[in-house]
Each structure stands twice: as structure tokens, then as C-alpha cells.
Design an enzyme around this catalytic site. Structure first.
Site, PDB file in Angstrom:
ATOM      1  N   PHE A 108      45.112  54.601  35.672  1.00 53.64           N
ATOM      2  CA  PHE A 108      45.946  54.472  36.869  1.00 53.64           C
ATOM      3  C   PHE A 108      47.448  54.459  36.529  1.00 53.64           C
ATOM      4  O   PHE A 108      48.205  55.352  36.921  1.00 53.64           O
ATOM      5  CB  PHE A 108      45.512  53.184  37.593  1.00 53.64           C
ATOM      6  CG  PHE A 108      46.485  52.650  38.596  1.00 53.64           C
ATOM      7  CD1 PHE A 108      47.032  53.483  39.577  1.00 53.64           C
ATOM      8  CD2 PHE A 108      46.847  51.299  38.583  1.00 53.64           C
ATOM      9  CE1 PHE A 108      47.926  52.970  40.517  1.00 53.64           C
ATOM     10  CE2 PHE A 108      47.733  50.785  39.515  1.00 53.64           C
ATOM     11  CZ  PHE A 108      48.279  51.620  40.479  1.00 53.64           C
ATOM     12  N   ALA A 140      46.505  51.958  26.936  1.00 51.51           N
ATOM     13  CA  ALA A 140      45.038  51.974  26.895  1.00 51.51           C
ATOM     14  C   ALA A 140      44.475  50.563  26.811  1.00 51.51           C
ATOM     15  O   ALA A 140      44.862  49.771  25.954  1.00 51.51           O
ATOM     16  CB  ALA A 140      44.551  52.798  25.700  1.00 51.51           C
ATOM     17  N   ALA A 141      43.568  50.262  27.711  1.00 51.40           N
ATOM     18  CA  ALA A 141      42.939  48.936  27.715  1.00 51.40           C
ATOM     19  C   ALA A 141      41.720  48.976  28.613  1.00 51.40           C
ATOM     20  O   ALA A 141      41.581  49.861  29.454  1.00 51.40           O
ATOM     21  CB  ALA A 141      43.920  47.890  28.241  1.00 51.40           C
ATOM     22  N   GLU A 142      40.841  48.019  28.421  1.00 59.62           N
ATOM     23  CA  GLU A 142      39.875  47.673  29.459  1.00 59.62           C
ATOM     24  C   GLU A 142      40.645  46.715  30.345  1.00 59.62           C
ATOM     25  O   GLU A 142      41.084  45.651  29.893  1.00 59.62           O
ATOM     26  CB  GLU A 142      38.645  46.997  28.843  1.00 59.62           C
ATOM     27  CG  GLU A 142      37.767  47.955  28.042  1.00 59.62           C
ATOM     28  CD  GLU A 142      37.064  48.976  28.922  1.00 59.62           C
ATOM     29  OE1 GLU A 142      36.874  48.727  30.131  1.00 59.62           O
ATOM     30  OE2 GLU A 142      36.698  50.045  28.400  1.00 59.62           O
ATOM     31  N   ILE A 159      41.395  54.724  20.706  1.00 56.02           N
ATOM     32  CA  ILE A 159      42.478  54.071  19.942  1.00 56.02           C
ATOM     33  C   ILE A 159      41.930  53.205  18.800  1.00 56.02           C
ATOM     34  O   ILE A 159      42.669  52.804  17.919  1.00 56.02           O
ATOM     35  CB  ILE A 159      43.408  53.210  20.836  1.00 56.02           C
ATOM     36  CG1 ILE A 159      42.627  52.126  21.582  1.00 56.02           C
ATOM     37  CG2 ILE A 159      44.208  54.092  21.788  1.00 56.02           C
ATOM     38  CD1 ILE A 159      43.506  51.054  22.203  1.00 56.02           C
ATOM     39  N   ASN A 164      50.663  42.445  39.346  1.00 54.68           N
ATOM     40  CA  ASN A 164      49.591  43.310  39.875  1.00 54.68           C
ATOM     41  C   ASN A 164      50.159  44.605  40.454  1.00 54.68           C
ATOM     42  O   ASN A 164      50.979  44.572  41.356  1.00 54.68           O
ATOM     43  CB  ASN A 164      48.815  42.576  40.976  1.00 54.68           C
ATOM     44  CG  ASN A 164      47.896  41.522  40.424  1.00 54.68           C
ATOM     45  OD1 ASN A 164      48.344  40.586  39.780  1.00 54.68           O
ATOM     46  ND2 ASN A 164      46.605  41.668  40.660  1.00 54.68           N
ATOM     47  N   SER A 179      42.411  38.619  25.861  1.00 60.18           N
ATOM     48  CA  SER A 179      42.547  39.755  24.932  1.00 60.18           C
ATOM     49  C   SER A 179      43.947  40.344  25.010  1.00 60.18           C
ATOM     50  O   SER A 179      44.505  40.793  24.005  1.00 60.18           O
ATOM     51  CB  SER A 179      41.487  40.836  25.229  1.00 60.18           C
ATOM     52  OG  SER A 179      41.781  41.501  26.447  1.00 60.18           O
ATOM     53  N   LYS A 180      44.540  40.341  26.195  1.00 59.16           N
ATOM     54  CA  LYS A 180      45.918  40.837  26.318  1.00 59.16           C
ATOM     55  C   LYS A 180      46.891  39.873  25.632  1.00 59.16           C
ATOM     56  O   LYS A 180      47.814  40.306  24.940  1.00 59.16           O
ATOM     57  CB  LYS A 180      46.305  41.029  27.789  1.00 59.16           C
ATOM     58  CG  LYS A 180      45.558  42.121  28.520  1.00 59.16           C
ATOM     59  CD  LYS A 180      45.767  43.531  27.974  1.00 59.16           C
ATOM     60  CE  LYS A 180      47.140  44.084  28.222  1.00 59.16           C
ATOM     61  NZ  LYS A 180      47.205  45.544  27.879  1.00 59.16           N
ATOM     62  N   TYR A 192      39.638  39.169  29.715  1.00 61.38           N
ATOM     63  CA  TYR A 192      40.683  40.197  29.816  1.00 61.38           C
ATOM     64  C   TYR A 192      42.049  39.614  29.448  1.00 61.38           C
ATOM     65  O   TYR A 192      42.735  40.132  28.561  1.00 61.38           O
ATOM     66  CB  TYR A 192      40.722  40.790  31.238  1.00 61.38           C
ATOM     67  CG  TYR A 192      41.991  41.566  31.498  1.00 61.38           C
ATOM     68  CD1 TYR A 192      42.241  42.778  30.855  1.00 61.38           C
ATOM     69  CD2 TYR A 192      42.973  41.087  32.385  1.00 61.38           C
ATOM     70  CE1 TYR A 192      43.417  43.492  31.069  1.00 61.38           C
ATOM     71  CE2 TYR A 192      44.155  41.788  32.603  1.00 61.38           C
ATOM     72  CZ  TYR A 192      44.369  42.987  31.940  1.00 61.38           C
ATOM     73  OH  TYR A 192      45.539  43.674  32.148  1.00 61.38           O
ATOM     74  N   SER A 193      42.453  38.540  30.129  1.00 61.50           N
ATOM     75  CA  SER A 193      43.826  38.050  29.891  1.00 61.50           C
ATOM     76  C   SER A 193      43.962  37.455  28.493  1.00 61.50           C
ATOM     77  O   SER A 193      45.021  37.555  27.863  1.00 61.50           O
ATOM     78  CB  SER A 193      44.265  37.066  30.972  1.00 61.50           C
ATOM     79  OG  SER A 193      43.343  36.026  31.142  1.00 61.50           O
ATOM     80  N   THR A 200      50.647  42.112  30.619  1.00 62.94           N
ATOM     81  CA  THR A 200      50.427  41.615  31.983  1.00 62.94           C
ATOM     82  C   THR A 200      50.908  40.183  32.152  1.00 62.94           C
ATOM     83  O   THR A 200      50.888  39.388  31.197  1.00 62.94           O
ATOM     84  CB  THR A 200      48.909  41.692  32.301  1.00 62.94           C
ATOM     85  OG1 THR A 200      48.635  40.907  33.465  1.00 62.94           O
ATOM     86  CG2 THR A 200      48.053  41.131  31.178  1.00 62.94           C
ATOM     87  N   ASP A 201      51.269  39.828  33.379  1.00 64.23           N
ATOM     88  CA  ASP A 201      51.635  38.428  33.679  1.00 64.23           C
ATOM     89  C   ASP A 201      50.423  37.502  33.609  1.00 64.23           C
ATOM     90  O   ASP A 201      50.574  36.278  33.623  1.00 64.23           O
ATOM     91  CB  ASP A 201      52.324  38.321  35.057  1.00 64.23           C
ATOM     92  CG  ASP A 201      51.419  38.689  36.225  1.00 64.23           C
ATOM     93  OD1 ASP A 201      50.320  39.250  36.006  1.00 64.23           O
ATOM     94  OD2 ASP A 201      51.808  38.394  37.377  1.00 64.23           O
ATOM     95  N   GLU A 202      49.207  38.080  33.532  1.00 66.15           N
ATOM     96  CA  GLU A 202      48.012  37.223  33.479  1.00 66.15           C
ATOM     97  C   GLU A 202      47.955  36.397  32.201  1.00 66.15           C
ATOM     98  O   GLU A 202      47.220  35.414  32.136  1.00 66.15           O
ATOM     99  CB  GLU A 202      46.740  38.059  33.625  1.00 66.15           C
ATOM    100  CG  GLU A 202      46.731  38.790  34.932  1.00 66.15           C
ATOM    101  CD  GLU A 202      45.383  39.333  35.339  1.00 66.15           C
ATOM    102  OE1 GLU A 202      44.361  38.813  34.896  1.00 66.15           O
ATOM    103  OE2 GLU A 202      45.381  40.289  36.129  1.00 66.15           O
TER     104      GLU A 202
END
Ligand code: NAD
Ligand code: TYD
Length: 339
Positions: A11, A81-83, A59, A178, A152-153, A149-150, A124-126
Site C-alpha cells: 500500500f 517491506a514488512a508484515e 528481503i 495510521n 517486531s517493529k 507486529y509492534s 510506526t507510532d505503534e
């Protein structure tokens, strides 16, 4: 200027590739694995350009990344690139950890060996976790991630930072709120609600719908990344927000009003485990240092987005066939009655 862009078929990455090829004279090499979220249809506008190349690959594949850097010698890597979806990271954390942590490591280490002059890590802000109002996270706010997810980020942000501190790799990290806009996979709140509303299907609201998110139009995000790429200081982190906080239920109601559907479609469902109540961030640093600002008003951006989904029913039906149905059943099947 040549950019190696990872995740450029997703996206935000595809919006960035379209912006770079369409509005600058940069060259773009797009490395993407084409997972369920990667879609070459998002890139039809740049397909014929001599300043664009697509490379199908992972990657996490160190040999591939190594040979690509040797061959292309990019001036910068812009790493998208990410999940990227919290709900999927709860259902299946393994690919999330693999791509977001191991994949980022593979890129950073290759960038170090090839002395890539700039590495922009998209985050991300997460990573800041849930904040009580009226707090806003600045870039030095503690990391307190809640989901696989957050987490891992956050881990990938720390790895990226360590490559700056230890190896002097010129890393810049951006943390955005978001995003919404055209071409977003309809698993995230806004495109899921738009596509369901257009089909007169139930709109599944988690918990009480009072969770707050800051909404950023995707092109504003991409311009923020370009600003950080050009003017951001090495080793620094830059928040990128839309300056528009809204409870989920307000967003859902706006989607219903704009699609001409009634509120009877709202269906409260069982909450997401570990659901963060509120994200809020300050983008003052990026604004001050680069002159960037978000320019898209939420109502205008939402209506543009809804028009895009209305006009692109073939895209929607292709991405919602197959795997999406299995995911939808897995994520929402057991939820509906269990509030
Ligand atoms: P997306 O899920 O739409 O796209 C991810 C892309 O990465 C896809 O094209 C996919 O094929 C590719 N990909 C996944 N694993 C890969 C791998 N192992 N190797 C190569 N390619 C792989 O994601 P998005 O929403 O465009 O998010 C892009 C980035 O922005 C992510 O890093 C995400 O964490 C970050 N971000 C997203 C948001 C948001 O609201 N969507 C907000 C802030 C930050
Ligand atoms: P999402 O788009 O998944 O982004 P994130 O969790 O990364 O912020 O979700 C945004 C908000 O919308 C979040 O509070 C969860 C909520 N939500 C729903 O209420 N129903 C849904 O079906 C989805 C996908 C999200």
C-alpha cells in the site's frame, strides 16, 4: 539518485514508488516478495518507465540482497517491506518476526557491507504503545509495544539504530501514524469498512469502538519520507502524523455517511487481544527540520479514498478473492457473537 525500495508493491510502498517515478527524476528499484499484500497492479502507472525496475524476492534472502546492492549500487535504501497487520500478527506471528526482524537485519547488514550512503527505515507510532490522553509521543518517548507486529517493529528500529551507533551506517528512522488512501489492502480499518459498506455488509467494530488513532493520508506520509530522506539527520528518528485523532466509531460513522449506508450495519464484535486504546504522536521535529506538513484534510482524504474504491471494483474483487476469504473467516468468524 537511485533508491532501492523494499515492499514497493504494498500500500504505502507503491504510493511512494508512484510518487518517486512520477514526480522526481530518481530511479527506483523495487524489491518485493509479493506476499498476499503485494500487488503489481498497484504499479501499473510506472511499469513502462525506464527509471523503474521490479525485482521479485525476499528481503530475508541475504545472497539476493547482496547481489542486488552490488549490481545497482543505490544511493539509498527506503525500507517499507514488512508484515504490516496487527490482527494477522496475532493469528500468525512467525512471518512477522521473520520479515520485520530478520529481514531488516539482512538489509542493514548488507547495506553496511556495501557502504550504502543512506538507509531510511519506515516504522510506526505503534512502537510507543498505548498513551493516556493528553500525552503525545515525541521521538524519545519510551518504547512500549503491545502486539507481535509492534514489538517486531520496535525491535527493527533498535537494530537499525544500533547499526548507526556501532557501524556508522547512515540510518534515518521514520515513525508514522495510521495511513489511509487508495490501494490499501482491505484488512485495515478504513478500507475494510469502505468495502464492506459499499457491499452493504456488516462493519465489525472491535470492543466499544472508542479506541483512538491518528489518521495520515498516504501521500502526506510519502512526502514526509522524501523530506526525511533528503533532510533528516543521520541517526535520528522522525515522527510523521496526520494531526487528526479520531475514535474508530467516528471513522466508521463517516464511512457510512459518505457511502449512503445506515448505522444498522455497525456490528460490535469481540475486542482484539492486547488492543491499544490510544495512539498519539507529535510530528513537530520533522516539520521544524524539513518544512514538511500534512496537507490532506481527513474528510477530503476519506472521500477521495471512497471514490477510489467505488471506481476500482475489479481491484477490490481480485484482492478479496482466495486468501482474503480464508483470513476473514479466521479473524472474524468466531468474533461476531462474542462481545
Ligand atoms: P503492506 O502490507 O500493504 O505491504 C507490505 C509489502 O511488503 C507488500 O508488498 C509485501 O509483498 C512486501 N513484503 C512482505 N514481506 C516481504 C519480504 N520478506 N520480502 C520482500 N517484500 C516483502 O504494508 P504497508 O501498509 O504499505 O506498510 C509499509 C510499511 O509502513 C511497513 O513497514 C509498516 O510497518 C509501515 N507503516 C504502516 C502504517 C499503516 O498504517 N499501514 C503506518 C505506519 C507505518
Ligand atoms: P488497524 O487498521 O488494524 O490499524 P492498527 O491496529 O495498526 O492501528 O485498526 C485500526 C483501529 O481499528 C484499531 O483500533 C482496531 C480497529 N478495528 C476494528 O474495530 N475493526 C476492524 O475490523 C479492524 C480491522 C480494526
Amino acid at each position: 539518485m537511485k533508491l532501492l525500495i523494499t515492499g514497493g508493491a504494498g500500500f504505502i510502498g507503491s504510493a511512494f514508488v508512484r510518487m518517486v517515478v512520477g514526480q522526481t527524476d530518481y530511479h527506483a528499484v523495487n524489491l518485493d516478495k509479493l506476499t498476499y499484500a503485494g500487488n503489481l497492479e498497484n504499479l501499473s502507472a510506472v511499469e513502462g518507465s525506464e527509471r523503474y525496475r521490479f525485482v521479485h524476492g525476499d528481503i530475508c534472502d541475504a545472497a539476493l540482497v547482496d547481489s542486488l546492492l552490488a549490481e545497482e549500487r543505490p544511493d539509498a535504501i527506503v525500507h517499507f517491506a514488512a508484515e504490516s497487520h496487527v490482527d494477522r500478527s496475532i493469528l500468525s506471528p512467525e512471518p512477522v518476526v521473520r520479515t520485520n526482524l530478520n529481514g531488516t537485519f539482512t538489509l542493514l547488514d548488507a547495506a553496511r557491507r556495501h557502504s550504502v550512503p543512506r538507509f531510511l527505515h519506515v516504522s510506526t507510532d505503534e512502537v510507543y504503545g498505548s498513551l493516556e490522553a493528553p500525552a503525545e509521543a515525541g521521538e524519545d518517548y519510551p518504547l512500549n509495544p503491545s502486539s507481535p507486529y509492534s514489538a517486531s517493529k520496535a525491535g527493527s528500529d533498535l537494530l537499525a539504530r544500533s547499526y548507526f551507533v556501532t557501524f556508522k551506517l547512515p540510518v534515518v528512522i521514520t515513525r508514522a501514524s495510521n495511513n489511509y488512501g487508495p490501494y490499501q489492502f482491505p484488512e485495515k480499518l478504513i478500507p475494510l469498512m469502505i468495502t464492506n459498506a459499499l457491499d452493504a455488509q456488516p462493519l465489525p467494530v472491535y470492543g466499544d469502538g472508542q479506541q483512538v488513532r491518528d489518521w495520515l493520508y498516504v501521500d502526506d506520509h510519502c512526502r514526509g519520507i522524501l523530506a526525511a530522506l533528503a533532510k533528516g539527520r543521520e541517526g535520528e528518528i522522525y515522527n510523521i502524523g496526520g494531526n487528526r485523532s479520531l475514535p474508530n466509531l467516528d471513522v466508521v460513522r463517516q464511512v457510512l455517511a459518505a457511502t449512503g449506508r445506515g448505522e444498522s450495519l455497525i456490528t460490535y464484535v469481540k475486542d482484539r487481544p492486547g488492543h491499544d486504546r490510544r495512539y498519539a504522536l507529535s510530528s513537530e521535529k520533522l516539520m521544524r527540520e524539513t518544512g514538511w506538513e500534512p496537507v490532506t484534510n481527513f474528510e477530503a482524504g476519506l472521500s477521495r479514498t471512497i471514490e477510489w474504491y467505488r471506481a476500482n471494483t475489479a481491484w477490490v474483487s481480485r484482492v478479496r478473492s482466495g486468501e482474503y476469504r480464508a483470513y476473514y473467516e479466521r479473524n472474524y468468524g468466531g468474533r461476531a457473537l462474542a462481545r
